[in-house]
Design a protein around this motif. Structure first.
Motif, PDB file in Angstrom:
ATOM      1  N   GLN A 199      10.184  29.819   5.445  1.00  0.00           N
ATOM      2  CA  GLN A 199       9.098  29.811   4.456  1.00  0.00           C
ATOM      3  C   GLN A 199       9.620  29.416   3.080  1.00  0.00           C
ATOM      4  N   GLU A 241       8.866  25.941   0.838  1.00  0.00           N
ATOM      5  CA  GLU A 241       8.432  25.912  -0.570  1.00  0.00           C
ATOM      6  C   GLU A 241       9.393  25.086  -1.423  1.00  0.00           C
ATOM      7  N   MET A 272       5.587  24.630   9.446  1.00  0.00           N
ATOM      8  CA  MET A 272       4.974  25.896   9.054  1.00  0.00           C
ATOM      9  C   MET A 272       4.107  25.737   7.811  1.00  0.00           C
ATOM     10  N   ARG A 273       4.509  24.886   6.889  1.00  0.00           N
ATOM     11  CA  ARG A 273       3.724  24.642   5.677  1.00  0.00           C
ATOM     12  C   ARG A 273       2.489  23.795   5.974  1.00  0.00           C
ATOM     13  N   ARG A 274       2.653  22.811   6.820  1.00  0.00           N
ATOM     14  CA  ARG A 274       1.579  21.853   7.103  1.00  0.00           C
ATOM     15  C   ARG A 274       0.471  22.456   7.950  1.00  0.00           C
ATOM     16  N   HIS A 275       0.833  23.365   8.838  1.00  0.00           N
ATOM     17  CA  HIS A 275      -0.141  23.941   9.771  1.00  0.00           C
ATOM     18  C   HIS A 275      -0.191  25.448   9.587  1.00  0.00           C
ATOM     19  N   ASP A 276      -1.261  25.917   8.977  1.00  0.00           N
ATOM     20  CA  ASP A 276      -1.416  27.353   8.726  1.00  0.00           C
ATOM     21  C   ASP A 276      -1.323  28.166  10.010  1.00  0.00           C
ATOM     22  N   ALA A 277      -1.845  27.622  11.111  1.00  0.00           N
ATOM     23  CA  ALA A 277      -1.810  28.367  12.375  1.00  0.00           C
ATOM     24  C   ALA A 277      -0.374  28.681  12.775  1.00  0.00           C
ATOM     25  N   GLY A 288       2.396  28.626  10.625  1.00  0.00           N
ATOM     26  CA  GLY A 288       2.994  29.475   9.593  1.00  0.00           C
ATOM     27  C   GLY A 288       2.509  30.916   9.658  1.00  0.00           C
ATOM     28  N   ASP A 289       1.213  31.084   9.866  1.00  0.00           N
ATOM     29  CA  ASP A 289       0.657  32.436   9.931  1.00  0.00           C
ATOM     30  C   ASP A 289       1.174  33.194  11.159  1.00  0.00           C
ATOM     31  N   SER A 326       4.738  34.160  10.518  1.00  0.00           N
ATOM     32  CA  SER A 326       4.813  35.235   9.518  1.00  0.00           C
ATOM     33  C   SER A 326       4.434  36.586  10.098  1.00  0.00           C
ATOM     34  N   GLU A 352      -4.046  24.736  17.393  1.00  0.00           N
ATOM     35  CA  GLU A 352      -4.508  26.110  17.670  1.00  0.00           C
ATOM     36  C   GLU A 352      -4.211  26.498  19.121  1.00  0.00           C
TER      37      GLU A 352
END
Length: 124
Positions: A32, A36, A76-81, A83-84, A87, A115
């Motif tokens: 993560q 960033e 992970m940054r490009r796809h919230d699914a 990264g979330d 996390s 997804e």
């Protein structure tokens, strides 16, 4: 028969499980932060030619490992699914790596099916 956990000083299954949970959480957090740093162009500001060369040049890993870490961090940054799920601990950094290999070779299809792919990773 005496249970293994009754012996003082022996490593238990829970000890091993906890160590891997902590290691996965730490690597997820590192990805993560790297994501960033990469998005902000921190590696360029530091004078490196790429995020991979910056990471490898800092001595954290080999150039090949750095490329994988950067690819995973970007996914992970490009796809919230992705990264979330990472996390939350629902998928491991190894799952992220597998997903990034899929995305690398089939990016449009991955975008359409992210997804579903994350759901499959959660089931593993």
């Amino acid at each position: 028969m005496v249970a293994v956990t009754e012996f003082i000083g022996l490593v238990t299954e829970d000890d091993v499980d906890n160590a891997f949970v902590r290691a996965n959480a730490a690597l997820t957090r590192a990805l993560q932060v790297l994501g960033e740093f990469d998005a902000q162009g921190g590696w360029e500001i530091a004078g490196a030619g790429s995020a991979q060369s910056w990471l490898a040049g800092r001595g954290h890993c080999t150039r090949q490992e750095a490329a994988v870490h950067v690819r995973n961090a970007r996914l992970m940054r490009r796809h919230d699914a992705v990264g979330d799920a990472a996390s939350e601990g629902a998928i491991t950094p190894s799952h992220v790596s597998q997903l990034s290999r899929i995305a690398k070779h089939r990016s449009q299809r991955f975008d359409d099916d992210v997804e579903m792919l994350v759901g499959l990773a959660k089931d593993r």
